[in-house]
Design an enzyme around this catalytic site. Structure first.
Site, PDB file in Angstrom:
ATOM      1  CG  HIS A 110       5.610   9.769  -8.223  1.00  0.00           C
ATOM      2  ND1 HIS A 110       5.597   8.476  -7.606  1.00  0.00           N
ATOM      3  CD2 HIS A 110       4.264  10.436  -7.673  1.00  0.00           C
ATOM      4  CE1 HIS A 110       4.759   8.576  -6.540  1.00  0.00           C
ATOM      5  NE2 HIS A 110       3.407  10.000  -6.564  1.00  0.00           N
ATOM      6  CD  GLU A 111       3.404  13.934  -7.897  1.00  0.00           C
ATOM      7  OE1 GLU A 111       2.161  13.608  -8.075  1.00  0.00           O
ATOM      8  OE2 GLU A 111       3.414  13.901  -6.645  1.00  0.00           O
ATOM      9  CG  HIS A 155      -0.076  10.425  -9.022  1.00  0.00           C
ATOM     10  ND1 HIS A 155      -0.601   9.484  -8.583  1.00  0.00           N
ATOM     11  CD2 HIS A 155       0.243  10.723  -8.191  1.00  0.00           C
ATOM     12  CE1 HIS A 155       0.325   9.046  -7.375  1.00  0.00           C
ATOM     13  NE2 HIS A 155       0.886   9.842  -7.239  1.00  0.00           N
ATOM     14  CG  HIS A 161      -3.669   6.336 -12.714  1.00  0.00           C
ATOM     15  ND1 HIS A 161      -4.156   5.590 -10.804  1.00  0.00           N
ATOM     16  CD2 HIS A 161      -5.423   5.180 -12.839  1.00  0.00           C
ATOM     17  CE1 HIS A 161      -4.462   4.779 -11.179  1.00  0.00           C
ATOM     18  NE2 HIS A 161      -5.456   4.564 -11.508  1.00  0.00           N
ATOM     19  CD  GLU A 215       1.872   8.067  -4.159  1.00  0.00           C
ATOM     20  OE1 GLU A 215       2.267   7.953  -4.942  1.00  0.00           O
ATOM     21  OE2 GLU A 215       0.785   8.834  -3.278  1.00  0.00           O
ATOM     22  CE1 TYR A 228       4.213   9.199  -1.935  1.00  0.00           C
ATOM     23  CE2 TYR A 228       2.954   8.791   0.329  1.00  0.00           C
ATOM     24  CZ  TYR A 228       3.093  10.001  -0.684  1.00  0.00           C
ATOM     25  OH  TYR A 228       2.356  10.807  -1.531  1.00  0.00           O
TER      26      TYR A 228
END
Length: 717
Positions: free
Chosen positions: A476-477, A480, A483, A505, A652
């Site tokens: 997930h991180e 980011h 991105h 998110e 979220y």
């Protein structure tokens, strides 16, 4: 060593050589330069001659240049081991926040922006968006209030809110509490956790110091057989930062006052106006509908877990407590799904898992990640010193490139800071260190982005091993981070994850699905015993300690039956997980949507937090034993609501709607489809916040987003 053509990026990485004195001095220098730019424009340009190129562009170019240093000045407080450096970083951030507030409240600059907007020049879409957003920001920062006492009060509130946010986060970062337990009390907690704990001396001789950091807290809540130990950890963790209680209350009350000064009925109406949801009513309806759909499922899940608790502990009192949940959830997965989280973790050593994840991103998005090590660090460092390009010896740094098919050009820098240490940010997050943008000469500035996490440190007999939920967190991180890296915008303001909060998110949540795909799990996995003879010997030793004879090493990749069992558990106790998220979202809306200012001043915030949690999750806390809801202060540990997710935590859950829709529509049948990956990169990630997020979604999906996949995925369709 990296191949020659990937060893010399066209842009040097940032350096981390600050001192406490330089941080504050650099902040003051940046502020002076920016104020001079504003003053010169105001002196030279009059409203009748104001144009985008003479007003907005030079100010945005100054913002771009300022961001190259400003983000890093404030970053030290999250990662430095030096208390003085962390304090100076907090001070630098406070100075920059104050200047930012001063800037968006300059009526002379706003007058020029207003004139430019009214001229309605023919601008490219991103420049038009910049002008409209910046103009609105002046209004939303008090310039819609007539000059005088009310506007002065508004500015005072904004300054105080900045101080509260910095102090709140600093208290969380500096938190270093814990509890002394005997080894017997920690029965059941995995040895790889207890072996790393500090050992007591004097009156605590023979005891172990259990901290509230995630690598200690979560395994204790999952595995400690002693109910009292779990209860003590849970209650103490809820009270670990009680100096934040008055700060949180003050922030909530001030936000409400500021919103009312601007003419809004409450802070939620102010915050949500420029998000995808637009109104608090939309958010309340979404959260309320989800709560209705989930409540029956939550009751059913609790009953099943309660039956398991009764079997496990016949003397239990018939209630299901907050400190029961991780323990019995884990027991149920082991008993009913043959799921052994410790065994699964053996297949996900941190470094090989990271390599596997980067390989997935390379294939999907056409990238190459080159770790910068040894002599190469000194070669890329502008100072010629390799250790200057990281802030701590544990940090890994990668240069990121497009592969041949995508043109072979440089993309940016990725940093991984993966292990806990004193004073460090305590959760997992992605921090933009330097945004990308187009500079004044028309050249591209490349971004630098950092993942800051807290995974268990490696030992001599065992590397750092990731539980499956930690694999999901890392993915997930890293999503980011990607991105941030592949975004290409003209202005730093829109770079990467600088989107509206109820969309930001979604791209990362979408990528979490790869952690539930058999082929991807297989490719990410590698049993740690296959990494070195020392690790093999350590694994055999651990087997013997468990009373097992380790004849031959385990398979190198995770077995199919283990993957199958894991994937079967994706939605086990999912209603309870989502009800927990709903508790956070509904509490956030409750404190930011009061009927009147008197109502928020009178609201018992901690009791409301605990009451809502009991009502929504249907799990009991101390209120079931002591009769009152004032037993813990979870809101004082809730950094999101002070750090930008205020009246936005619902994002979220609403982002999950978008992310599931994107995955089901485009990737579910073929997650590694390169054409789909490239399309996602260029249509969604590259855009950052440079266009309306609903437009981005609709272009990618080929239609407006729908909730069907979200509810279907959760079994609620």
């Amino acid at each position: 060593m990296a191949p020659a053509h990937l060893r010399k990026p066209p842009q040097a990485p940032p350096v981390f050589t600050a001192t406490p004195q330089s941080l504050v001095a650099d902040a003051e220098r940046l502020i002076k330069v920016s104020r001079d730019v504003q003053d010169k424009i105001v002196a030279a340009i009059k409203p009748d001659t104001a144009a985008f190129d003479s007003v907005v562009r030079p100010l945005s170019q100054n913002d771009n240049v300022m961001a190259l240093e400003a983000h890093i000045l404030g970053f030290y407080q999250a990662v430095s081991t030096d208390q003085k450096l962390r304090d100076a970083s907090s001070k630098a951030e406070e100075l920059m926040d104050e200047f930012s507030i001063e800037s968006v409240m300059r009526e002379d600059v706003f007058t020029l922006f207003d004139a430019v907007l009214k001229k309605n020049e023919d601008l490219d879409p991103e420049s038009r968006r910049l002008l409209e957003k910046e103009h609105k920001e002046f209004v939303r920062n008090g310039l819609g209030i007539p000059a005088g006492p009310q506007r002065a009060r508004f500015k005072e509130i904004k300054m105080r809110l900045s101080q509260l946010s910095i102090e709140f986060q600093k208290n969380l970062n500096e938190e270093n509490g814990g509890i002394w337990f005997t080894p017997e009390q920690l029965d059941g907690v995995p040895e790889d956790v207890t072996s790393g704990l500090k050992r007591g001396e004097g009156e605590n001789a023979g005891k172990l110091w259990m901290t509230f950091k995630y690598p200690d807290l979560f395994p204790t809540m999952k595995y400690a057989t002693n109910t009292e130990v779990r209860k003590q950890m849970m209650v103490s963790n809820e009270n670990k930062c009680n100096q934040n209680v008055p700060l949180f209350r003050e922030a909530i009350i001030l936000r409400d006052e500021a919103a009312r000064l601007l003419g809004y009925p409450n802070h939620a109406a102010f915050r949500i106006e420029d998000k995808m949801a637009k109104t608090p009513e939309t958010v309340d309806t979404f959260l309320g509908d989800l709560r209705k759909r989930l409540t029956a499922g939550g009751q059913k899940e609790i009953q099943t877990l309660l039956n398991l608790k009764k079997e496990h502990d016949p003397n239990a009192d018939g209630r299901y407590y907050l400190w029961d949940h991780r323990f019995y959830d884990r027991l149920m997965l082991e008993r009913d799904y043959s799921l052994d989280q410790q065994l699964i973790a053996e297949y996900f050593p941190l470094q090989t898992t990271i390599q596997g994840m980067l390989k997935i991103f390379e294939e999907l998005f056409g990238l190459e990640f080159v770790e910068i090590v040894g002599e190469d660090r000194a070669a890329v460092a502008p100072t010629g010193k390799g250790n200057d390009i990281v802030w701590h010896e544990d940090v890994q740094v990668f240069s990121v490139w497009n592969d041949e098919g995508e043109g072979s050009g440089f993309v940016g820098y990725l940093y991984l800071d993966l292990f806990p240490r004193e004073g460090k940010y305590g959760h997992a997050a992605n921090f933009n260190l330097q945004p990308g943008f187009i500079d004044g000469e028309g050249n591209r500035r490349f971004p630098a982005t950092a993942l800051v996490c807290n995974f268990t440190k490696p030992g001599p007999k065992k590397p750092s091993l990731l539980k499956h939920d930690e694999v999901v967190t890392l993915f997930h991180e890293l999503g980011h981070g990607i991105h941030d890296l592949v975004s290409k915008t003209i202005y730093s303001r829109f770079h990467g994850t600088s989107t509206v909060r109820d969309f930001v998110e979604a791209p990362s949540q979408m990528l979490e699905n790869w952690c539930w795909t058999p082929s991807q799990l297989r490719s990410l996995s590698r049993h740690y015993s296959s990494l070195s003879p020392e690790y093999l010997a350590g694994w055999q030793e651990a087997q013997q300690a468990r009373g097992k004879t380790a004849t031959s090493p385990p398979s190198e990749n995770i077995p199919d039956d283990v993957i199958e069992n894991l994937i079967r558990t994706k939605h086990v106790n999912d209603a309870l997980f989502n009800l927990r998220q709903l508790h956070f979202g509904i509490f956030d809306m409750t404190v930011h949507e009061p009927e009147s200012h008197d109502a928020i001043e009178a609201l018992p915030i901690s009791a409301t937090y605990n009451r809502l949690r009991q009502e929504i999750t249907q799990m009991d806390g101390m209120e079931a034993l002591s009769g009152g809801h004032e037993w813990g202060h979870g809101e004082a540990t809730f950094g999101h609501l002070i750090g930008g997710y205020d009246a936005g935590y619902y994002g979220y859950l609403s982002s999950q709607v978008y992310s599931t829709d994107m995955f089901y529509t485009v990737f579910k049948d073929d997650p590694m489809n390169k054409a789909a990956g490239r399309r996602y990169r260029y249509q969604v990630l590259e855009k950052g916040g440079s266009q309306d997020e609903m437009t981005t979604l609709t272009q990618f999906l080929g239609r407006a987003p729908e909730t069907t996949a979200f509810y279907k995925d959760m079994g609620l369709a």
